[in-house]
Design an enzyme around this catalytic site. Structure first.
Site, PDB file in Angstrom:
ATOM      1  N   HIS A 419     -21.172  54.368 119.638  1.00  0.00           N
ATOM      2  CA  HIS A 419     -19.767  54.676 119.936  1.00  0.00           C
ATOM      3  C   HIS A 419     -18.983  54.851 118.642  1.00  0.00           C
ATOM      4  CE1 HIS A 419     -15.881  54.063 122.223  1.00  0.00           C
ATOM      5  NE2 HIS A 419     -15.510  53.772 120.987  1.00  0.00           N
ATOM      6  N   GLU A 420     -19.168  53.907 117.715  1.00  0.00           N
ATOM      7  CA  GLU A 420     -18.417  53.976 116.459  1.00  0.00           C
ATOM      8  C   GLU A 420     -18.807  55.208 115.648  1.00  0.00           C
ATOM      9  OE1 GLU A 420     -15.934  52.180 116.050  1.00  0.00           O
ATOM     10  OE2 GLU A 420     -16.370  50.852 117.708  1.00  0.00           O
ATOM     11  N   HIS A 423     -17.217  58.391 116.648  1.00  0.00           N
ATOM     12  CA  HIS A 423     -15.860  58.649 116.155  1.00  0.00           C
ATOM     13  C   HIS A 423     -15.911  59.517 114.899  1.00  0.00           C
ATOM     14  CE1 HIS A 423     -13.093  56.487 118.696  1.00  0.00           C
ATOM     15  NE2 HIS A 423     -13.904  55.451 118.719  1.00  0.00           N
TER      16      HIS A 423
END
Length: 615
Positions: A419-420, A423
């Site tokens: 998820h990170e 980004h």
């Protein structure tokens, strides 16, 4: 340097505030308004004037479109144009006024493989222009006043007593002698197009304070008025939980030998073309223990085993967390590098602005691996990722989560790390590698969170999964079977009832992101049902197209990020995915994509209105 974007907090809070300080300001009050329009491929086909464009390079075609679409407008070419691996030429322009950038006025053009315009996005300012160049009379506050105004308005922990200004260019300065920021703050004179249709002259003050990397637009006439704020942070052998295992509940650790892909990491993960490393450092990432939460990562501890055997003991029952820091850093380094390699195969390469020290002459800007901080001491129960423009390192912070006893380490939940990292992907692709400010409106920021969940969920799919399989986000690290989202990701409306109009009642990016990922999950399964599912760790391509539904969905979503306008809404991002499919497969999956979105209220009749979305 241009501002970054710290995004990616998987655990939602009640507000997006400046991290870790009493009386913190809610940054939602300063979000950039949605101003972009998007002309899809279907709309472009209806314009006969476009078809008659003279042929030329993709740069010439794109420039001609802007000149014809926005006659008499002043603009400049942004230097991050490239042709992606799907054959689309991506070109971006920044509007200027009296030679000064309008920082939130962009025009992006997508030129297809046939040399014709596929689509374009536009947020150029069309209101009244200032009568004179402000540089003539210089009737605006000086940059030091702007810095102090931002410090006061946002309650920043930056001190500027005794600081002085150094000129970097005609419109940009650096502040020397400050304290409290991780690097010297800067200020750039620029315009901002306001939501009311007017134009404001501002100082864009950039301050990196760790958990927030801010671009604050201070009014250049009155030093107490902040118009908008962009935050870049939306927070050998390797013994690891291998790719596809979301957390320690899904399997055991394995010892993997040389797990890199030499097609996407030809220098391996442990070299940068100049130096061969024996620690968790290489061309794509540098991982270390960061217990004090500081910025001096270079000298921090990182495992450096004999014979490159990154094999360390770990079990979820071990306590305290620092006793297994070697295993934590190794796992974080492994997961992030696999992300790099997979995303590279899907199109996030050097030209597109990926994260590498050495780009090996393949385009883009180097010197920007991802700084990976394991067991970062600046927070708990979270993680974040700061995405500056291409050429500056990304920064991921993985925290300890205290919701269980013993505490749990985010490095071991792959979904959080993917998820990170995503980004970084979405912020580099949307708006182009040189602009990390294009996911800061509420709905676009929500999609930034949704993309992170989507890729994390797609990666964890198991061989026996079907469209009836449901997944939660962050269940292990948060010690909660419900995870950290409102609903599980599911194609069952009884399990997850979210639709586009749900956004009318939502004002937080993680909640809006859950709606977006829910839609993408529908599209994912429609494509899997049509094309099957490759359960291997890498896609198989036929004529540049993944031959299964899972990786095809990941590819189309990624291509859509690069096509869509700056700060898109759901409708525009949907159209960009459809246009990505038109370019890649000649629209072979149009029905499956439309059906997935339409089921969740984003069909043909869906309309964006920030206060009254309809679907």
């Amino acid at each position: 340097s241009l501002p970054l974007h710290v995004l990616a907090h998987p655990q939602p809070s009640t507000s997006t505030s400046l991290a870790g300080r009493a009386g913190a300001v809610d940054l939602n009050e300063f979000r950039v308004a949605h101003r972009s329009s998007y002309a899809s491929h279907d709309e472009m086909k209806k314009l006969p004037s476009i078809a008659s464009f003279r042929q030329g390079t993709y740069l010439e075609v794109a420039t001609e479109l802007v000149k014809q679409t926005m006659p008499n407008m002043e603009f400049r070419l942004v230097d991050d144009h490239y042709v992606g691996d799907s054959g689309i030429g991506h070109v971006r322009f920044r509007q200027t006024m009296h030679g000064i950038d309008i920082d939130n006025s962009d025009f992006n053009v997508n030129v297809g493989k046939d040399g014709k315009i596929l689509s374009h996005g536009n947020s150029f300012y069309t209101g009244p222009a200032p009568a004179s160049n402000p540089m003539i009379k210089r009737d605006f506050i000086d940059p030091m006043q702007a810095l102090n105004g931002v410090r006061k308005a946002l309650n920043l922990p930056v001190k500027a007593d005794g600081a002085h200004v150094e000129n970097m260019s005609e419109h940009k300065v650096m502040f020397k002698g400050t304290s409290g920021a991780l690097s010297d703050p800067t200020a750039k004179l620029c315009y901002m197009a306001k939501e009311d249709g007017s134009l404001a002259l501002t100082w864009r003050v950039e301050t990196d304070i760790g958990d927030n990397w801010l671009l604050s637009y201070m009014d250049a006439k009155e030093s107490s008025k902040v118009h908008n704020v962009v935050d870049y942070v939306a927070h050998a052998t390797f013994q690891v939980y291998k790719w596809g295992l979301a957390d320690p509940t899904e399997g055991k650790r394995d010892i993997l030998t040389n797990p890199w892909n030499l097609k996407t990491s030809p220098l391996t993960w442990l070299a940068d073309g100049k130096t061969n490393f024996t620690a968790t450092r290489g061309n794509n990432a540098i991982a270390q223990y960061n217990p004090d939460g500081g910025n001096d990562y270079e000298n921090n501890y990182r495992p450096s085993p004999k014979n490159l055997k990154f094999e360390y003991p770990y079990s979820p029952d071990m306590n305290p967390p620092k006793t297994y820091i070697d295993a934590s850093v190794t796992q974080l380094f492994y997961t992030s590098n696999v992300c790099h390699d997979l995303y590279y195969m899907l199109g996030f390469n050097e030209k597109a602005g990926n994260f590498q020290v050495n780009n090996r002459g393949q385009g883009g800007k180097g010197n920007d691996y991802v700084i990976l901080n394991a067991q970062d001491g600046s927070g708990t129960n979270n993680a974040n990722f700061a995405t500056p423009p291409d050429g500056q390192p990304g920064r991921m912070r993985a925290y300890i989560w205290t919701r269980a006893n013993p505490p749990r380490d985010a490095s071991f939940e792959a979904g959080t790390i993917i998820h990170e990292y995503t980004h970084g992907l979405s912020n580099r692709l949307c708006g182009g590698p040189a602009n990390s400010r294009c996911l800061n409106a509420l709905e676009s920021g929500g999609m930034g969170e949704g993309w992170g969940d989507f890729y994390a969920t797609a990666v964890r799919l198991k061989p026996n999964d079907t469209r009836k399989t449901n997944y939660v986000k962050g269940g292990w690290v948060n010690n909660s079977p419900k995870g950290v989202r409102m609903y599980p990701y599911s194609t069952d409306m009884n399990v997850n009832p979210l639709v586009y109009t749900s956004n009318n009642k939502l004002n937080e990016v993680h909640a809006i992101g859950t709606v977006w990922c829910t839609m993408l999950y529908e599209v994912l399964w429609n494509l899997i049902d049509k094309h099957g599912k490759n359960d291997g760790p890498v896609p198989v391509f036929e004529n540049g197209v993944p031959n299964d539904g899972k990786y095809l969905a990941m590819k189309l979503v990624m291509d859509g990020m690069a096509i869509q306008p700056c700060n898109p809404n759901f409708v525009q991002a949907r159209d960009a995915i459809l246009d990505a499919d038109m370019n890649l497969t000649k629209g072979a999956n149009k029905c499956e994509i439309w059906k997935g979105f339409a089921k969740r209220g984003l069909g043909v009749g869906a309309k964006f209105d920030p206060k009254n979305r309809t679907g």
